[in-house]
Design an enzyme around this catalytic site. Structure first.
Site: not given
Ligand code: M6R
Length: 613
Positions: A2, A27, A74, A100-101, A486, A490, A493, A509, A608
């Site tokens: 947010c 955000r 968000w 936010n929270g 990594e 990428k 996402e 394995h 983010k």
């Protein structure tokens, strides 16, 4: 998660709030809204979806005023819809809040407030805050006192911004716990508040930060800061060095692409002032590390999430190899629930771009309780992870806006290398010749990164031929094993392609059963100590019909003879090789997502800064 923005001054708040939200959309982008105080009452505009819908709404139904607040969401409680979009009004519409929270006790509060007559118009937990303020205002007749009582009634972690038509000369902001930062911006006869610096950077570089448990009363002419018990606190004003242009896309289609290309600059800045090539030494003054403390360290635990944790995996190899200190990577969301074995001889090193990731901060708190020495490597200036630590290495990246982290991955790789060399020097594990060589190698890094970027068109060509793949497997070994993780992250996402990463030696394995002619296997095989092992892995994949995309050192004829596609990287000292091997994988994921027409900078379901657990 947010984004929050607020403005109070002589100008029209609406475009300032909208522009601020634009800088914070990374955000959260489930909904957006703003509230402006106009002619003695509060006007709200809000809608589900991205900010452009709110902008269209405001254009169709304009609103003007000199004090306003806004929010990008968000979603946590309540689906992403217009009615759940912030800001939220009190029953009589005289108070308004953005938040936010998570209000952990919202069900109890909602029941109480509803019984008292409050009218809830959304499914959010946030709305309880504004009804609480309204309740306490009717008792206190003072907005500051009412807000304080309301804030004290909340459980959980919060960033809150409020205003009221009863007291139109102020905005109230507060931070409780680690739900993300609250930054206050100082202008000339105007003031700003936001959850992150980029939102206000075009107006001012003078900022202060609220600590947890602090509340600010912001007027046009300045700010008063108090604890939630009403004790005054003197805010410390910092000047942010970031250039506002750094938060613009410029000539690039997406922030992610711009940020990939900014790596030459961020790596150059990472070395500036820290590497003494004449002496062959590293200097990290902000770490506050002396020889006595360095020699006392028995163990280093790196804690982080997502991309930052992959940097930490590389850090383990670097610190163990160069400084010979046992080092572990501990995923932050797991660390605190395991009663981890850390004590005053352990350094807990948090890595975080935002410095506000809830899990990382909670891990730091846990480590502090156990008496560990706390260090951090952080990008966002003034963030909580920077302030909690006794020593910090600041990433020299500037703002990173794209949700997929790129430049804030390669910068900490170099920071960790610097740290390893410094520790090795202070603990006497490096002889002079080796130390000088390690330091001299650093100077090559920006140019080597630039040479990877010059090959973008080759990477884009491979992306074109593989853009419709459904799955991908990423393999690496040793110091480049984290790069497999990594690279896969990428791709997942931003392109929504299923991608898995494995230490290449693990293939036999189980995972090798996945390989067929439809499975691209991205094999990271530069000339490093694991090269021969990687080659035999690549042979095994080829023998089973897999499509091999290799990351290989320029001129490597063996890999050329084996792989279907190659991302060439320049020859690089192996301890620094992850900095170059990751760059083609960043570009590969970027081009695949762009070719698939996806929203590269704001991928679905993500935000983010992850400020909730
Ligand atoms: O701000 P942080 O570095 O603490 O964020 C950690 C992760 O949330 C972050 O790296 C995330 O995995 C990125 N979206 C990866 O590109």
């Amino acid at each position: 998660m947010c984004g929050i923005v607020g403005y109070i001054g002589a100008k029209n708040a609406t475009p300032i709030v909208l522009n601020g939200l634009k800088r914070l959309e990374y955000r959260g982008y489930d909904s957006a809204g703003l509230a402006v105080l106009t002619n003695g009452h509060i006007e709200v505009r809000r809608d589900a979806g991205k900010l452009e819908r709110l902008a269209a709404l405001v254009e169709a139904d304009p609103v003007k005023g000199k004090i306003g607040i806004g929010h990008t969401r968000w979603a946590t409680h309540g689906e992403p819809s217009a009615r759940n979009a912030h800001p939220h009004l009190s029953t009589d519409s005289d108070f308004v809040v953005v938040h936010n929270g998570i209000v952990e006790n919202f069900l109890d509060l909602k029941e109480e407030l509803t019984a008292e007559g409050a009218v809830f118009r959304s499914d959010t937990d946030t709305e309880t805050i504004v009804h609480l303020v309204e309740r306490y205002y009717s008792l206190e007749h003072d907005m500051t006192l009412a807000a304080r009582r309301a804030l004290k009634a909340l459980k959980g972690a919060h960033g809150v911004v409020l205003m009221s038509s009863h007291e139109p000369d102020k905005i109230i902001a507060a931070r409780i716990g680690n739900a993300g930062g609250v930054v206050i911006g100082y202008g000339d006869g105007e003031m700003f508040v936001a959850s992150d610096i980029p939102a206000i950077l075009e107006h001012t570089r003078r900022v202060s930060f609220l600590e947890s448990g602090q509340m600010a009363v912001i007027r046009r002419t300045g700010v008063e800061v108090f604890t939630l018990d009403g004790q005054p606190v003197e805010p410390q004003i910092h000047t942010v060095a970031w250039d506002p242009i750094a938060a613009e896309k410029g000539e690039y289609r997406h922030f992610m692409q711009k940020e990939i290309h900014e790596q030459v600059r961020s790596l150059t800045d990472t070395l500036a002032g820290r590497v003494d090539l004449d002496e062959g030494r590293v200097r990290l003054p902000t770490l506050n590390l002396d020889e006595k403390t360095a020699r006392k360290i028995q163990k280093i635990v790196i804690t982080a999430c997502g991309t930052a944790s992959h940097a930490g995996m590389v850090g383990k190899v670097l610190i163990e190899h160069i400084a010979r200190i046992p080092t572990e990577l501990d995923i932050a969301s797991e660390f605190r629930y395991r009663d981890p074995l850390v004590d005053e001889n352990t350094v807990v090193l948090a890595i975080s771009q935002s410095g506000e990731t809830a899990d990382t901060l909670a891990a730091m708190e846990e480590a502090r309780k156990k008496g560990a020495v706390l260090w951090s490597i952080v990008n966002a200036i003034g963030s909580q992870a920077m302030r909690l630590a006794s020593g910090c290495i600041s990433m020299q990246c500037g703002p990173e806006i794209g949700v997929a982290s790129t430049k804030a991955f390669t910068a900490p790789l170099v920071d960790l290398y610097l740290l390893a060399v410094l520790l090795g020097d202070l603990r006497g594990t490096l002889d002079e010749a080796r130390r000088r060589k390690l330091v001299a190698d650093l100077a090559l890094v920006p140019d080597l990164a630039g040479r990877c970027l010059d090959r973008e068109s080759e990477v884009a060509e491979v992306a074109r031929s593989l853009k419709n793949t459904r799955d991908a497997l990423y393999l690496g070994r040793g110091i480049n094993m984290p790069i497999a993780y990594e690279g896969a992250l990428k791709l997942k996402e931003i392109s929504y392609i299923h991608a898995e990463a494995y230490p290449a030696g693990e293939m036999k394995h189980g995972p090798i059963a996945l390989v067929d002619r439809n499975m691209p296997v991205i094999s990271i095989a530069p000339l490093d100590p694991w090269y021969e092992k990687m080659i035999s892995q690549v042979e095994q994949v080829k023998a089973r019909g897999g499509v091999v995309v290799a990351v290989a050192t320029e001129g490597d004829a063996r890999v050329e003879g084996l792989a279907d596609h190659i991302f060439w990287v320049p020859e690089t000292p192996w301890l620094l090789s992850p900095v170059v091997t990751v760059i083609p994988l960043q570009m590969f994921a970027y081009h695949i997502a762009a070719l698939r027409g996806l929203d590269v900078d704001q991928p679905r379901n993500l935000a983010k800064s992850v400020t909730v657990e």
